[in-house]
Design an enzyme around this catalytic site. Structure first.
Site, PDB file in Angstrom:
ATOM      1  N   ARG A  46       0.790  -1.206  -0.015  1.00  0.00           N
ATOM      2  CA  ARG A  46      -0.096  -0.061   0.147  1.00  0.00           C
ATOM      3  C   ARG A  46       0.908   1.224   0.057  1.00  0.00           C
ATOM      4  O   ARG A  46       0.533   2.130  -0.870  1.00  0.00           O
ATOM      5  CB  ARG A  46      -0.879   0.066   1.248  1.00  0.00           C
ATOM      6  N   LYS A 136     -12.103  15.142   5.434  1.00  0.00           N
ATOM      7  CA  LYS A 136     -13.160  14.561   4.883  1.00  0.00           C
ATOM      8  C   LYS A 136     -13.913  13.593   5.792  1.00  0.00           C
ATOM      9  O   LYS A 136     -13.433  12.870   6.357  1.00  0.00           O
ATOM     10  CB  LYS A 136     -12.682  13.741   3.440  1.00  0.00           C
ATOM     11  N   GLU A 177     -19.377  15.115   2.624  1.00  0.00           N
ATOM     12  CA  GLU A 177     -19.596  14.134   1.721  1.00  0.00           C
ATOM     13  C   GLU A 177     -20.856  13.339   1.894  1.00  0.00           C
ATOM     14  O   GLU A 177     -20.914  12.373   2.638  1.00  0.00           O
ATOM     15  CB  GLU A 177     -18.345  13.106   1.444  1.00  0.00           C
ATOM     16  N   LYS A 219     -18.950  17.595  -1.125  1.00  0.00           N
ATOM     17  CA  LYS A 219     -18.566  16.405  -2.011  1.00  0.00           C
ATOM     18  C   LYS A 219     -19.693  15.552  -2.448  1.00  0.00           C
ATOM     19  O   LYS A 219     -20.084  14.769  -1.497  1.00  0.00           O
ATOM     20  CB  LYS A 219     -17.262  15.611  -1.499  1.00  0.00           C
TER      21      LYS A 219
HETATM   22  P1  13P Z   1     -14.780   7.355  -5.732  1.00  0.00           P
HETATM   23  O1  13P Z   1     -14.497   8.725  -6.476  1.00  0.00           O
HETATM   24  O2  13P Z   1     -14.182   6.119  -6.077  1.00  0.00           O
HETATM   25  O3  13P Z   1     -16.296   7.429  -5.745  1.00  0.00           O
HETATM   26  O4  13P Z   1     -14.241   7.788  -4.179  1.00  0.00           O
HETATM   27  C1  13P Z   1     -14.229   9.032  -3.650  1.00  0.00           C
HETATM   28  C2  13P Z   1     -14.275   9.223  -2.336  1.00  0.00           C
HETATM   29  O5  13P Z   1     -13.730   9.673  -1.611  1.00  0.00           O
HETATM   30  C3  13P Z   1     -15.268   8.126  -1.512  1.00  0.00           C
HETATM   31  O6  13P Z   1     -15.444   8.324  -0.428  1.00  0.00           O
END
Ligand code: 13P
Length: 340
Positions: A46, A136, A177, A219
Site C-alpha cells: 500500500r 473528509k 460528503e 463532495k
Molecule cells: P470514488 O471517486 O471512488 O467514489 O471515491 C471518492 C471518495 O472519496 C469516496 O469516499
C-alpha cells in the site's frame, strides 16, 4: 478559529483548473482492490502504491489537494521524505479522511450511519499539527424499497455537521460528503429527489451547527440512474439533472462542489463533469470540480498490478486521468483524448 485562513484554504482547493485526488481508501477497501489484481495486501504494497501516486511527475499541475488515510499520512517515500512534505513541496494540500466508516443504523434495516465523532477533536488537532489543511467525512445513503428514511437522512446530516464544526474549530476545511449510492434499480428522477432531500437536510444541520459555508467544500454524488436501472441517461441529461438539483439545495456561499466518482467509469466521470462545466459553468455560483478516487486511480492501478516494471506506465495513466479531469473543469475535455 481563523476564518480567513479557512476561506483561503477552501478557495485554494477549488481554484483554477484543479481538483482533488481521493486516496483515502481504508485498509480493507485498498486490500479488496489489490486482491482483484493479485497485488499483495501488505502495508508495504500500500505504501509503494501511494508513493507511486505521489511521485507522479506533474501531478501538482492538476491536483490541489490529496485526501489521505490515517496509515498513509504517517508514511514516507523510500528515501525517508514524508508524504506530507512530498505533497506540500508539489503545491498540493494534504487532507485526511477522519470518519471511521459506516455501521448499520439501529432500527433502520438496510441503512447506514457513519461513525467517528468520539475523540474527533483530539484526532483533528493531531492531523493539523502534522500538516493537514483539510479533512473528509463520508455519509452513505442507499436508495431502495422504502429507503432512505427520514431518520437516516437526519442522523447522517447531523453527524456531518458535528464533524464540519469540529474541523473548522481545528482550522481544517471540512469536505462534507453525503453520498447517494449508484447501486440499485432507481431512476434518474428518484436519485434527483433523494439527493435534493439529503442536501437540504445537510445544509439545515450545517446551519444549526454554525458551520461557515465559505470555509467548506461539498463532495456530492452526481445525479445518476441506478446501475441496474433499465433506462440510462446520456451525459447531458446527467449534467442537467445534477446541476439543477444542486442549484435548489446548495447555498451560493459554498465555494466549491467537488464530485465523487462513485463507481462510474473514469471516462464517464470526465465526460459528465465536462458537460456540467460546458452547460452550467458560467451560471453556477460554485466551482464544479472533482474529488475522484476510482476515476483517477483505477486505470493506473490496473496498469501497475503491483509490479515495479509497470511503474512509469502507471504514473502516465494517472497523469492522463488527472489532466482529463482538469480539462473537464474548463469544459475542454474531448473523447478523442482517450485514444492512445
Ligand atoms: P470514488 O471517486 O471512488 O467514489 O471515491 C471518492 C471518495 O472519496 C469516496 O469516499
Amino acid at each position: 478559529m481563523n476564518v480567513q485562513k479557512l476561506i483561503d484554504t477552501a478557495r485554494t482547493l477549488v481554484a483554477g483548473d484543479k481538483g482533488l485526488l481521493a486516496m483515502d481508501e481504508s485498509t480493507p477497501t485498498c486490500n479488496k482492490r489489490f486482491a482483484k489484481l493479485g497485488i499483495a495486501q501488505t502495508v508495504e504494497a500500500r505504501r509503494t502504491w501511494r508513493e507511486l501516486i505521489l511521485t507522479t511527475p506533474g501531478l501538482g499541475e492538476f491536483i490541489s489537494g490529496a485526501i489521505l488515510y490515517d496509515e498513509t499520512i504517517r508514511q514516507s517515500k523510500n528515501d525517508g521524505t514524508s508524504f506530507i512534505k512530498l505533497l506540500t513541496d508539489n503545491g498540493i494540500i494534504p487532507g485526511i479522511k477522519v470518519d471511521t466508516g459506516t455501521k448499520d443504523l439501529a432500527g433502520h434495516p438496510g441503512e447506514k450511519i457513519t461513525e467517528g465523532l468520539d475523540g474527533l477533536r483530539e484526532r483533528l488537532s493531531e492531523y493539523r499539527q502534522m500538516g493537514a489543511g483539510f479533512a473528509k467525512w463520508r455519509a452513505v445513503i442507499t436508495i431502495g424499497e422504502g429507503v432512505p428514511s427520514r431518520g437516516c437522512l437526519e442522523a447522517n446530516a447531523h453527524a456531518l455537521a458535528r464533524y464540519a464544526a469540529l474541523c473548522q474549530e481545528a482550522g481544517l476545511v471540512p469536505i462534507v460528503e453525503p453520498e447517494v449510492l449508484m447501486d440499485g434499480y432507481h431512476t434518474l428522477e428518484q436519485c434527483a429527489l433523494v439527493t435534493e432531500a439529503a442536501l437540504h437536510e445537510v445544509f439545515g444541520q450545517l446551519f444549526r451547527q454554525r458551520v461557515l459555508l465559505e470555509g467548506m467544500i461539498l463532495k456530492p454524488n452526481m445525479v445518476l440512474p441506478g446501475i441496474d436501472c433499465p433506462i440510462q441517461a446520456d451525459v447531458d441529461e446527467v449534467a442537467d439533472a445534477t446541476v439543477s438539483c444542486l442549484l435548489r439545495a446548495v447555498p451560493g456561499a459554498v465555494p466549491g462542489v467537488a464530485f465523487l466518482s462513485g463507481g462510474q467509469s473514469a471516462q464517464l466521470a470526465s465526460a459528465r463533469l465536462n458537460a456540467m462545466n460546458v452547460r452550467w459553468g458560467s451560471k453556477a455560483p460554485w466551482a464544479l470540480t472533482f474529488s475522484y478516487s476510482r476515476a483517477i486511480q483505477q486505470p493506473a492501478l490496473d496498469t501497475w498490478k503491483g509490479r515495479e516494471i509497470n511503474g512509469a506506465a502507471a504514473q502516465k495513466a494517472l497523469y492522463h486521468r488527472a489532466k482529463c479531469n482538469s480539462l473537464a473543469r474548463r469544459g475542454e475535455y474531448r473523447e478523442e483524448m482517450e485514444k492512445p
